[in-house]
Design an enzyme around this catalytic site. Structure first.
Site, short mmCIF file in Angstrom:
data_model
loop_
_atom_site.label_atom_id
_atom_site.label_comp_id
_atom_site.label_asym_id
_atom_site.label_seq_id
_atom_site.Cartn_x
_atom_site.Cartn_y
_atom_site.Cartn_z
N LYS A 175 36.41 -5.61 -47.03
CA LYS A 175 36.54 -4.53 -48.00
C LYS A 175 35.68 -3.33 -47.58
CE LYS A 175 35.30 -7.49 -51.09
NZ LYS A 175 34.97 -8.26 -52.32
N THR A 208 32.31 0.14 -61.64
CA THR A 208 32.93 -0.72 -60.63
C THR A 208 32.49 -2.18 -60.75
OG1 THR A 208 31.16 -0.15 -59.07
CG2 THR A 208 33.19 1.16 -58.98
N GLY A 212 35.10 -6.98 -56.81
CA GLY A 212 35.41 -8.04 -55.86
C GLY A 212 36.13 -9.21 -56.51
N CYS A 213 35.66 -9.61 -57.68
CA CYS A 213 36.31 -10.71 -58.41
C CYS A 213 37.75 -10.33 -58.73
CB CYS A 213 35.56 -10.99 -59.71
SG CYS A 213 33.80 -11.33 -59.52
#
Length: 303
Positions: A175, A208, A212-213
C-alpha cells in the site's frame, strides 16, 4: 433470492468501531456479504489511540474458528490483529487445509503507535502464517519490517515486493499511503507477472482510521464473490478511496473512514422510491373516489 457469500474476519475488536472486527463487518455487509467473525483480542481504543489490549485465550480463539468453519460455507477470509506467536501458530494449524482465499493484513502497529503484534511474533508471522496467504497487504512500515529493508522511495519497491513474495504468499499488495507525492500508488505483485500499479489522487482528508482493515476486508469481499484477484483489488482500492474522500470528523483524534458511503446512493434511490409510492398511493385514492362518485351517480344516491 441469491444467498450472499459468507465472509470471515479473524481480528481484534475496536471499541470505537472504526477499525478491526467492526470495520470488517461493516465493509462485508455494505459490499453484499454475510460477515462472520473470530475475535483475537479486545481493545479499549478511540480515535485518539489504543488505551489497552486484552488478548483472548488461544483455545477460545481456536474454538471460535472451529465453530464458524464447522457450520458456515466460508467463501473468503481475512486476518487483522493476531498479536502473539502462540496464537499465530494455533490459527495456522487450523487454516492449513482451508478451501477459501485468505487475505492477511499484517497488522503490527496502530496509527497511534501501539503494538498490535508482539515484536517476538514477527518471525512467526513470516515463517508460519504468510505462506498460507493468497494475498498480504502491508503498508510501508510493515513491508520494511517483514522484508528487512528500508524502502526509501518508489525505486525500492520492486526489491521489497520480491522479498515479500519470497516469504511464501501467493501475492502482495504494497500500500502506498505512507509514500509521498500527489498520486497514491498501491502495487500488486504476483509471481511471474509485472507488478500492477493502482493509482488515485492523494486526498487531504485526515480521517483515515481503519483504512488497512477496510481495504483488506473489501478485497476479501470481492474474492468471496468470485472476482479474480486483480479485479477484487481494483474494486477494493476504489472503495477505500471513496471511503476516505467522504469520511467525516468523529471524535477528537483521527476519525474513521466512511464505510457506508455506497448506501448514500442506495438511500437516494430508496427516497425516490418512497416518493413514487406516495404518489401512487395518492393516485389510487383519487381513482377510488372517482369510482365511488360514478357509482353514486349511477344509483342516484351520491350527492
Amino acid at each position: 433470492m441469491s444467498i450472499p457469500p459468507c465472509l470471515l474476519t479473524i481480528a481484534g475488536s475496536d471499541s470505537s468501531g472504526g477499525a478491526g472486527i467492526q470495520a470488517d463487518l461493516k465493509t462485508f455487509t455494505v459490499l453484499g456479504g454475510y460477515g462472520a467473525s473470530v475475535l483475537t483480542a479486545l481493545t479499549a481504543q478511540n480515535t485518539q489511540g489504543v488505551q489497552d489490549i486484552l488478548p483472548l485465550p488461544e483455545a477460545f480463539v481456536v474454538q471460535q474458528l472451529r465453530s464458524v468453519l464447522d457450520d458456515l460455507p466460508i467463501a473468503a477470509a481475512k486476518t487483522g490483529m493476531l498479536f502473539s506467536a502462540d496464537l499465530i501458530r494455533a490459527l495456522a494449524r487450523e487454516l492449513n487445509n482451508k478451501s477459501f482465499p485468505l487475505v492477511v493484513d499484517p497488522v503490527c502497529v496502530s496509527k497511534s503507535g501501539h503494538n498490535l503484534l508482539l515484536p517476538e511474533a514477527v518471525e512467526t508471522l513470516k515463517t508460519v502464517f504468510l505462506p498460507l496467504a493468497d494475498l498480504i497487504t502491508p503498508n510501508r512500515p510493515e513491508a520494511e519490517l517483514l522484508a528487512r529493508m528500508t524502502i526509501a522511495d518508489e525505486t525500492d519497491v520492486p526489491e521489497a515486493l520480491e522479498r515479500l513474495l519470497a516469504l511464501g504468499p501467493k501475492a502482495v499488495l504494497l500500500k502506498g499511503g505512507h509514500f509521498s507525492g500527489d498520486i497514491l500508488t498501491d502495487w500488486l505483485a504476483i509471481p511471474g507477472q509485472k507488478p500492477r500499479a493502482f493509482q488515485h489522487p492523494r486526498l487531504s482528508n485526515q480521517n483515515t482510521h481503519g483504512t488497512g482493515c477496510t481495504l483488506s476486508a473489501a478485497i476479501a469481499a470481492g474474492l468471496g464473490r468470485g472476482l479474480d484477484l486483480e479485479t477484487a483489488v481494483g474494486h477494493a482500492v476504489d472503495y477505500i478511496h471513496e471511503a476516505i474522500r467522504t469520511a467525516y470528523p468523529l471524535g477528537r483524534g483521527v476519525g474513521p473512514v466512511n464505510h457506508l458511503h455506497p448506501l448514500v446512493h442506495i438511500q437516494h434511490k430508496l427516497d425516490q422510491g418512497n416518493l413514487q409510492n406516495t404518489l401512487l398511493e395518492n393516485l389510487a385514492a383519487r381513482v377510488s373516489k372517482l369510482e365511488a362518485r360514478k357509482a353514486g351517480d349511477d344509483s342516484g344516491t351520491f350527492s
